[in-house]
Design an enzyme around this catalytic site. Structure first.
Site, PDB file in Angstrom:
ATOM      1  N   GLY A 205       0.740  -1.285   0.033  1.00  0.00           N
ATOM      2  CA  GLY A 205      -0.006  -0.045  -0.151  1.00  0.00           C
ATOM      3  C   GLY A 205       0.756   1.474  -0.132  1.00  0.00           C
ATOM      4  CB  SER A 206       0.210   4.814   0.956  1.00  0.00           C
ATOM      5  OG  SER A 206      -0.611   4.457   2.322  1.00  0.00           O
ATOM      6  CB  THR A 207       5.376   5.644   1.492  1.00  0.00           C
ATOM      7  OG1 THR A 207       5.933   4.650   0.376  1.00  0.00           O
ATOM      8  CG2 THR A 207       6.650   5.822   2.187  1.00  0.00           C
ATOM      9  CB  VAL A 209      -1.065   3.108   5.285  1.00  0.00           C
ATOM     10  CG1 VAL A 209      -1.203   1.821   6.140  1.00  0.00           C
ATOM     11  CG2 VAL A 209      -2.059   4.150   5.247  1.00  0.00           C
ATOM     12  N   GLY A 210       2.254   2.409   5.378  1.00  0.00           N
ATOM     13  CA  GLY A 210       3.564   1.571   5.665  1.00  0.00           C
ATOM     14  C   GLY A 210       4.344   1.836   7.003  1.00  0.00           C
ATOM     15  CD  GLU A 227       7.177  -5.770  -1.821  1.00  0.00           C
ATOM     16  OE1 GLU A 227       7.723  -4.682  -2.387  1.00  0.00           O
ATOM     17  OE2 GLU A 227       7.861  -6.625  -1.527  1.00  0.00           O
ATOM     18  CB  CYS A 261       3.607   0.203  -6.301  1.00  0.00           C
ATOM     19  SG  CYS A 261       3.516  -1.632  -6.627  1.00  0.00           S
ATOM     20  CD  GLU A 354       2.855   5.354  -5.437  1.00  0.00           C
ATOM     21  OE1 GLU A 354       2.372   5.370  -4.218  1.00  0.00           O
ATOM     22  OE2 GLU A 354       3.373   4.565  -6.171  1.00  0.00           O
TER      23      GLU A 354
HETATM   24  P1  NDP Z   1      -3.510   2.690   1.761  1.00  0.00           P
HETATM   25  O1  NDP Z   1      -1.938   2.404   1.885  1.00  0.00           O
HETATM   26  O2  NDP Z   1      -4.153   3.148   2.755  1.00  0.00           O
HETATM   27  O3  NDP Z   1      -4.225   1.197   1.791  1.00  0.00           O
HETATM   28  C1  NDP Z   1      -3.436  -0.070   1.456  1.00  0.00           C
HETATM   29  C2  NDP Z   1      -4.402  -1.141   2.465  1.00  0.00           C
HETATM   30  O4  NDP Z   1      -3.877  -0.806   3.775  1.00  0.00           O
HETATM   31  C3  NDP Z   1      -5.816  -1.150   2.658  1.00  0.00           C
HETATM   32  O5  NDP Z   1      -6.229  -2.650   2.723  1.00  0.00           O
HETATM   33  C4  NDP Z   1      -6.071  -0.368   3.595  1.00  0.00           C
HETATM   34  O6  NDP Z   1      -7.350  -0.702   4.033  1.00  0.00           O
HETATM   35  C5  NDP Z   1      -5.061  -0.678   4.703  1.00  0.00           C
HETATM   36  N1  NDP Z   1      -4.968   0.316   5.466  1.00  0.00           N
HETATM   37  C6  NDP Z   1      -5.460   1.744   5.669  1.00  0.00           C
HETATM   38  N2  NDP Z   1      -5.056   2.197   6.825  1.00  0.00           N
HETATM   39  C7  NDP Z   1      -4.396   1.107   7.553  1.00  0.00           C
HETATM   40  C8  NDP Z   1      -4.038   1.267   9.104  1.00  0.00           C
HETATM   41  N3  NDP Z   1      -4.022   2.267   9.707  1.00  0.00           N
HETATM   42  N4  NDP Z   1      -3.468   0.123   9.535  1.00  0.00           N
HETATM   43  C9  NDP Z   1      -3.376  -0.997   8.589  1.00  0.00           C
HETATM   44  N5  NDP Z   1      -3.885  -0.866   7.454  1.00  0.00           N
HETATM   45  C10 NDP Z   1      -4.536   0.129   6.936  1.00  0.00           C
HETATM   46  O7  NDP Z   1      -3.522   3.076   0.311  1.00  0.00           O
HETATM   47  P2  NDP Z   1      -4.822   3.995  -0.183  1.00  0.00           P
HETATM   48  O8  NDP Z   1      -5.962   2.850  -0.640  1.00  0.00           O
HETATM   49  O9  NDP Z   1      -5.496   5.034   0.587  1.00  0.00           O
HETATM   50  O10 NDP Z   1      -4.342   4.696  -1.530  1.00  0.00           O
HETATM   51  C11 NDP Z   1      -3.561   5.889  -1.212  1.00  0.00           C
HETATM   52  C12 NDP Z   1      -2.318   5.987  -2.002  1.00  0.00           C
HETATM   53  O11 NDP Z   1      -1.496   4.904  -1.526  1.00  0.00           O
HETATM   54  C13 NDP Z   1      -2.491   5.679  -3.586  1.00  0.00           C
HETATM   55  O12 NDP Z   1      -2.699   6.988  -4.291  1.00  0.00           O
HETATM   56  C14 NDP Z   1      -0.930   5.366  -3.915  1.00  0.00           C
HETATM   57  O13 NDP Z   1      -0.324   6.466  -3.892  1.00  0.00           O
HETATM   58  C15 NDP Z   1      -0.578   4.388  -2.516  1.00  0.00           C
HETATM   59  N6  NDP Z   1      -0.837   3.092  -2.957  1.00  0.00           N
HETATM   60  C16 NDP Z   1       0.088   2.354  -3.343  1.00  0.00           C
HETATM   61  C17 NDP Z   1       0.198   1.048  -3.320  1.00  0.00           C
HETATM   62  C18 NDP Z   1       1.059   0.093  -3.959  1.00  0.00           C
HETATM   63  O14 NDP Z   1       0.897  -0.801  -4.661  1.00  0.00           O
HETATM   64  N7  NDP Z   1       2.341   0.348  -3.529  1.00  0.00           N
HETATM   65  C19 NDP Z   1      -1.528   0.451  -3.370  1.00  0.00           C
HETATM   66  C20 NDP Z   1      -2.580   1.219  -3.177  1.00  0.00           C
HETATM   67  C21 NDP Z   1      -1.972   2.536  -2.651  1.00  0.00           C
HETATM   68  P3  NDP Z   1      -8.685   0.121   3.702  1.00  0.00           P
HETATM   69  O15 NDP Z   1      -8.523   0.572   2.124  1.00  0.00           O
HETATM   70  O16 NDP Z   1      -9.785  -0.981   3.600  1.00  0.00           O
HETATM   71  O17 NDP Z   1      -9.045   1.232   4.358  1.00  0.00           O
END
Ligand code: NDP
Length: 456
Positions: A205-207, A209-210, A227, A261, A354
């Site tokens: 997911g996003s950096t 949240v990571g 990732e 990504c 990004e």
């Molecule tokens: P997030 O990082 O928020 O979401 C990825 C996953 O993490 C989802 O399952 C989400 O759940 C979960 N999540 C969100 N917050 C938390 C938390 N506090 N603790 C644990 N898990 C959590 O990405 P977004 O969907 O908001 O996208 C935002 C931006 O992130 C994009 O515009 C892009 O720049 C980047 N991104 C990068 C990705 C990649 O492949 N590297 C993939 C997706 C996004 P839920 O969505 O159900 O709340």
């Protein structure tokens, strides 16, 4: 209930129960209870179960591809390829239970040996851009190594994960070995991260949240694989096959509507070749087929949500240097046209952040040293490409780029059989290939004394 939206129509396509912290606790407890028996399953039998699961997914591949195409808004041809990769991934890791080899190490006084032990319950958190395929990169090696799994899909795209849970039970995975909790990240994801009985989190997911996950995991010293985002460079030298580079560049950033990504969203072009490159690329971008995800000829669908479209649009203000762009349907749907900004400075916001949408920045460079410097002038380091006919230069630049996955005269990033992951703030750890198994096992060392007891 979660209302699941179809981004190409903006209509509700399904409703599924929304899980909360209690459901996560129940899934973790079931996974903990199932762990002892699952790790004890004989390697050949665990392998056979994973192969049965692959066969069962294959039997439903067409339906899964359609669900994913509708829910994520991706072209059906891409969706079919992703489901094929899911199947390949389970088959590949079905080879692992019988190949989790240890070593013997020469020592004094006995025999020293190493074992790869499963971690226990692993929590997997995946995004909406490649919902099932990214889940499979984690689920397959985790199960193969003898772990039990709780998977949290993104709330926007929970459907194929829930299908996988059903298919896995049907294929004979014991109760509790693999379960899915579909609920918000801030609740279900966060609970997995803090849960004392979860041994590891693998997250895509996003950096941003990571970063929070890495910090949260620290309190229980969980293992973490991350990732994260990317801002990858596609470096095109003047001595490259320019037609080939320009023909391949658009889909390398506009594929999956740029929500990738690995998107090569910074196209670095040697200044001498800039005009030729741009005119060849323009012809390709202007004829890109953007539209209905279920149409076989579609190359790009809508963005995942209205919020994502607003976020992408903020990178293309009215004074942005738009060189050319493609077209979009004027029907309902979160459409955004493939857009090329040129020339762009690497210090511009569009080149630094990004965008996660179909916006490419074309950045000119003067020579090899500047190309490498610009490619590395980012907090990210996921993937990248080098286009040149000079083999030595291709290798020099590939080695010079600070990224986990680099391709020469190609924009591919991901294969089931090769390692994938990022340098710098693009992540920690590797998925896929043989290396993923290291991240789902602990290395144990056992020393066995064999010396004869001394007389007297
Ligand atoms: P997030 O990082 O928020 O979401 C990825 C996953 O993490 C989802 O399952 C989400 O759940 C979960 N999540 C969100 N917050 C938390 C938390 N506090 N603790 C644990 N898990 C959590 O990405 P977004 O969907 O908001 O996208 C935002 C931006 O992130 C994009 O515009 C892009 O720049 C980047 N991104 C990068 C990705 C990649 O492949 N590297 C993939 C997706 C996004 P839920 O969505 O159900 O709340």
């Amino acid at each position: 209930m979660i209302e699941v939206i179809e981004p190409a129509t903006e209509k509700v396509m399904a409703e599924v129960p929304r899980a909360g912290a209690d459901e996560v606790d129940a899934a973790v407890a079931a996974a903990k209870a199932a762990f002892g028996a699952w790790r004890a399953v004989e390697p050949a039998e665990r392998a056979a179960t994973l192969r049965r699961l692959a066969d069962a997914i294959e039997a439903e591949a067409a339906e899964l591809a359609t669900i994913e195409a509708r829910n994520a808004g991706k072209p059906i041809s891409d969706s079919r390829a992703e489901i094929a990769m899911v199947i390949e991934c389970f088959r590949y890791y079905a080879g692992a239970p019988e190949r989790l080899l240890g070593r013997t190490i020469p020592v004094a006084g006995g025999v020293d040996m190493t074992f790869r032990e499963p971690l226990g319950v692993v929590g997997l958190i995946v995004p909406w851009n490649f919902p099932l395929v990214i889940a499979s990169w984690k689920v397959a090696p985790a199960l193969a190594a003898g772990n039990t799994v709780v998977l949290k899909p993104a709330e926007l795209t929970p459907l194929t994960a829930l299908e996988l849970e059903r298919i896995a039970l049907g294929a004979g995975l014991p109760e509790g070995v693999f379960s899915v909790v579909a609920g918000p990240g801030s609740v279900c994801g966060a609970r997995l991260v803090e849960h004392p009985d979860v041994a590891k989190i693998a997250f895509t997911g996003s950096t941003e949240v990571g970063r929070g996950i890495a910090a949260g995991a620290a309190s229980t010293i969980k293992r973490v694989t991350l990732e994260l985002g990317g801002k990858s460079a596609n470096v095109v030298f003047a001595d490259a096959d320019l037609e080939a580079a320009a023909a391949a560049a658009p889909i390398a950033v506009f594929g999956n509507a740029g929500q990738d990504c690995c998107a090569r969203s910074r196209i670095l072009v040697e200044r001498d070749a800039l005009d030729d490159f741009l005119s060849a690329m323009e012809a390709v971008v202007k004829t890109m087929r953007v539209g209905d995800p279920l149409d076989d000829s579609t190359q790009m669908g809508p963005l995942i949500s209205a919020g994502q479209r607003d976020s992408v649009a903020s990178f293309v203000p009215s004074d942005a240097p738009v060189a050319f762009r493609g077209a979009t349907p004027d029907s309902a749907g979160y459409w955004f046209p493939p857009t090329v900004l040129a020339p762009v400075s690497n210090s511009d916001r569009a080149a630094r952040e990004e965008i996660f949408g179909p916006v490419a920045c074309v950045i000119p460079f003067a020579d090899e040293a500047e190309a490498v410097r610009l490619a590395n002038d980012t907090i990210y380091g996921l993937s990248g490409s080098v286009w040149t006919r000079d083999g030595a230069k291709a290798l020099r630049v590939s080695r010079g780029i600070e990224a986990g996955v680099v391709s020469v005269n190609s924009n591919t990033s991901v294969r089931v059989t090769t390692p994938f992951g990022g340098f710098k703030q693009s992540g920690v750890g590797r998925e896929l290939g043989p290396d993923a198994l290291d991240h789902y096992t602990e290395l144990k060392n056992v020393f066995y004394a064999t010396d004869q007891p001394r007389e007297g």
